[in-house]
Write a protein that holds these residues in place. Structure first.
Motif, PDB file in Angstrom:
ATOM      1  N   SER A 105      46.358  30.791  27.938  1.00 48.00           N
ATOM      2  CA  SER A 105      47.078  29.784  27.095  1.00 48.00           C
ATOM      3  C   SER A 105      48.072  30.839  25.924  1.00 48.00           C
ATOM      4  CB  SER A 105      46.289  28.741  26.107  1.00 48.00           C
ATOM      5  OG  SER A 105      45.823  27.889  27.094  1.00 48.00           O
ATOM      6  N   PRO A 106      49.097  30.419  25.520  1.00 51.84           N
ATOM      7  CA  PRO A 106      49.810  31.494  24.501  1.00 51.84           C
ATOM      8  C   PRO A 106      48.820  31.716  23.519  1.00 51.84           C
ATOM      9  CG  PRO A 106      51.390  29.888  25.395  1.00 51.84           C
ATOM     10  CD  PRO A 106      49.938  29.386  26.035  1.00 51.84           C
ATOM     11  N   GLY A 107      48.565  32.869  22.778  1.00 50.95           N
ATOM     12  CA  GLY A 107      47.848  33.279  21.732  1.00 50.95           C
ATOM     13  C   GLY A 107      46.300  33.204  22.057  1.00 50.95           C
ATOM     14  N   SER A 108      45.999  32.927  23.107  1.00 53.51           N
ATOM     15  CA  SER A 108      44.582  33.114  23.615  1.00 53.51           C
ATOM     16  C   SER A 108      44.127  34.478  23.997  1.00 53.51           C
ATOM     17  CB  SER A 108      44.145  32.175  24.459  1.00 53.51           C
ATOM     18  OG  SER A 108      42.697  32.252  25.124  1.00 53.51           O
ATOM     19  N   ASP A 109      43.114  34.841  23.724  1.00 51.16           N
ATOM     20  CA  ASP A 109      42.508  36.223  24.147  1.00 51.16           C
ATOM     21  C   ASP A 109      41.446  36.019  25.477  1.00 51.16           C
ATOM     22  OD1 ASP A 109      40.428  35.295  22.975  1.00 51.16           O
ATOM     23  OD2 ASP A 109      39.831  37.130  22.012  1.00 51.16           O
ATOM     24  N   VAL A 110      41.530  34.742  25.868  1.00 50.65           N
ATOM     25  CA  VAL A 110      40.594  34.573  27.192  1.00 50.65           C
ATOM     26  C   VAL A 110      41.448  34.386  28.621  1.00 50.65           C
ATOM     27  CG1 VAL A 110      39.195  32.949  28.023  1.00 50.65           C
ATOM     28  CG2 VAL A 110      39.025  33.159  25.613  1.00 50.65           C
ATOM     29  N   TRP A 111      41.557  35.504  29.225  1.00 55.33           N
ATOM     30  CA  TRP A 111      42.191  35.380  30.533  1.00 55.33           C
ATOM     31  C   TRP A 111      41.425  34.790  31.560  1.00 55.33           C
ATOM     32  CZ3 TRP A 111      47.169  36.804  31.238  1.00 55.33           C
ATOM     33  CH2 TRP A 111      47.911  37.319  30.210  1.00 55.33           C
ATOM     34  N   VAL A 112      41.778  33.717  32.576  1.00 55.86           N
ATOM     35  CA  VAL A 112      40.991  33.036  33.425  1.00 55.86           C
ATOM     36  C   VAL A 112      41.536  33.514  34.812  1.00 55.86           C
ATOM     37  CG1 VAL A 112      40.809  30.861  33.951  1.00 55.86           C
ATOM     38  CG2 VAL A 112      40.746  31.163  31.768  1.00 55.86           C
ATOM     39  N   SER A 113      40.854  33.527  35.490  1.00 58.04           N
ATOM     40  CA  SER A 113      41.086  33.965  36.947  1.00 58.04           C
ATOM     41  C   SER A 113      41.899  32.837  37.663  1.00 58.04           C
ATOM     42  CB  SER A 113      39.923  34.324  37.767  1.00 58.04           C
ATOM     43  OG  SER A 113      40.262  34.340  39.139  1.00 58.04           O
ATOM     44  N   PHE A 114      42.745  32.918  38.501  1.00 55.10           N
ATOM     45  CA  PHE A 114      43.237  31.682  39.271  1.00 55.10           C
ATOM     46  C   PHE A 114      42.509  31.144  39.987  1.00 55.10           C
ATOM     47  CE2 PHE A 114      48.265  32.179  39.623  1.00 55.10           C
ATOM     48  CZ  PHE A 114      48.442  32.644  38.347  1.00 55.10           C
ATOM     49  N   HIS A 115      41.235  31.661  40.206  1.00 54.13           N
ATOM     50  CA  HIS A 115      40.137  31.051  41.220  1.00 54.13           C
ATOM     51  C   HIS A 115      39.439  29.901  40.461  1.00 54.13           C
ATOM     52  CE1 HIS A 115      40.538  33.689  44.555  1.00 54.13           C
ATOM     53  NE2 HIS A 115      40.446  34.898  43.798  1.00 54.13           N
ATOM     54  N   ASP A 116      39.524  30.077  38.992  1.00 55.12           N
ATOM     55  CA  ASP A 116      38.830  29.227  38.069  1.00 55.12           C
ATOM     56  C   ASP A 116      39.604  28.012  37.710  1.00 55.12           C
ATOM     57  OD1 ASP A 116      36.436  30.297  38.475  1.00 55.12           O
ATOM     58  OD2 ASP A 116      36.838  31.859  36.838  1.00 55.12           O
ATOM     59  N   LEU A 117      40.996  28.083  37.828  1.00 50.68           N
ATOM     60  CA  LEU A 117      41.939  27.096  37.446  1.00 50.68           C
ATOM     61  C   LEU A 117      42.069  25.875  38.239  1.00 50.68           C
ATOM     62  CD1 LEU A 117      44.967  29.443  36.942  1.00 50.68           C
ATOM     63  CD2 LEU A 117      43.677  28.250  35.171  1.00 50.68           C
ATOM     64  N   PRO A 118      42.168  24.703  37.607  1.00 51.61           N
ATOM     65  CA  PRO A 118      42.340  23.614  38.603  1.00 51.61           C
ATOM     66  C   PRO A 118      43.255  23.704  39.502  1.00 51.61           C
ATOM     67  CG  PRO A 118      42.286  22.901  36.421  1.00 51.61           C
ATOM     68  CD  PRO A 118      42.213  24.212  36.472  1.00 51.61           C
ATOM     69  N   LYS A 119      43.305  23.166  40.770  1.00 53.73           N
ATOM     70  CA  LYS A 119      44.463  23.375  41.892  1.00 53.73           C
ATOM     71  C   LYS A 119      45.567  23.124  41.405  1.00 53.73           C
ATOM     72  CE  LYS A 119      45.197  22.270  46.686  1.00 53.73           C
ATOM     73  NZ  LYS A 119      46.520  22.819  46.659  1.00 53.73           N
ATOM     74  N   VAL A 120      45.917  21.742  40.663  1.00 51.51           N
ATOM     75  CA  VAL A 120      47.051  21.661  40.233  1.00 51.51           C
ATOM     76  C   VAL A 120      47.866  22.643  39.309  1.00 51.51           C
ATOM     77  CG1 VAL A 120      48.637  19.906  39.082  1.00 51.51           C
ATOM     78  CG2 VAL A 120      46.686  18.995  40.345  1.00 51.51           C
ATOM     79  N   VAL A 121      47.139  23.157  38.526  1.00 47.00           N
ATOM     80  CA  VAL A 121      47.497  24.128  37.516  1.00 47.00           C
ATOM     81  C   VAL A 121      47.899  25.471  38.488  1.00 47.00           C
ATOM     82  CG1 VAL A 121      46.959  25.721  35.423  1.00 47.00           C
ATOM     83  CG2 VAL A 121      46.285  23.258  35.603  1.00 47.00           C
ATOM     84  N   CYS A 122      46.956  25.850  39.188  1.00 46.00           N
ATOM     85  CA  CYS A 122      47.174  27.138  39.979  1.00 46.00           C
ATOM     86  C   CYS A 122      48.688  27.054  40.766  1.00 46.00           C
ATOM     87  CB  CYS A 122      45.913  27.371  41.135  1.00 46.00           C
ATOM     88  SG  CYS A 122      46.056  28.894  41.593  1.00 46.00           S
ATOM     89  N   ASP A 123      48.795  25.776  41.380  1.00 41.49           N
ATOM     90  CA  ASP A 123      49.879  25.646  42.394  1.00 41.49           C
ATOM     91  C   ASP A 123      51.061  25.721  41.487  1.00 41.49           C
ATOM     92  OD1 ASP A 123      48.200  25.298  44.710  1.00 41.49           O
ATOM     93  OD2 ASP A 123      48.362  23.209  44.676  1.00 41.49           O
ATOM     94  N   ARG A 124      51.101  25.101  40.359  1.00 41.22           N
ATOM     95  CA  ARG A 124      52.222  25.242  39.463  1.00 41.22           C
ATOM     96  C   ARG A 124      52.636  26.699  39.075  1.00 41.22           C
ATOM     97  NH1 ARG A 124      57.049  25.012  38.598  1.00 41.22           N
ATOM     98  NH2 ARG A 124      57.737  24.858  36.415  1.00 41.22           N
TER      99      ARG A 124
END
Length: 137
Positions: A105-124
């Motif tokens: 998320s903008p301003g966050s320092d937490v990078w999340v692997s695409f593997h951990d994202l919900p499918k809808v978010v990853c697809d978009r």
């Protein structure tokens, strides 16, 4: 390190009052003389393992709050099966280098692997990448 060596190592650790556990002396002898291991890694303590699990849980929680329309995306080369680089004893069959994609998320320092994202978010996010929204990739 093969599967037998790893199984022996995981089954026989000596408890110590620090963050890592060294193998028992008899195990060290067995592994070096009989099995033929040249180095014997230490295992992380339960305290360190809990910290790693909490660190990973933070990423899974952050994944649920990422808006794909405003997210920032980054990629880097690394282990495909361990995108965060937190596994100590990744077996040979799981060692594969490739591109790992991360979002935050903008301003966050937490990078999340695409593997951990919900499918809808990853697809978009993939749609946005393919459309050229992230030219710096």
């Amino acid at each position: 390190m093969n599967t037998v060596q790893k199984a022996i190592l995981r089954a026989c650790w000596q408890e110590e009052q620090c963050d890592t556990h060294a193998p028992r002396p008899w195990l060290r002898g067995l592994l070096t003389r009989v099995v033929g291991m040249t180095t014997i890694p230490s295992r992380k303590s339960e305290k360190s393992q809990l910290a790693k699990e909490q660190w990973l849980a933070l990423r899974k929680d952050a994944a649920l709050r990422i808006d794909p329309e405003t997210a920032e995306v980054y990629w880097g080369h690394g282990q495909i099966c361990d995108p965060y680089g937190v596994e100590d004893l990744l077996s040979e069959e799981y060692q594969c280098i490739g591109r790992n994609y991360f979002a935050r998320s903008p301003g966050s320092d937490v990078w999340v692997s695409f593997h951990d994202l919900p499918k809808v978010v990853c697809d978009r996010l993939w749609q946005r990448i393919n459309a050229g929204d992230f030219d710096r990739l």
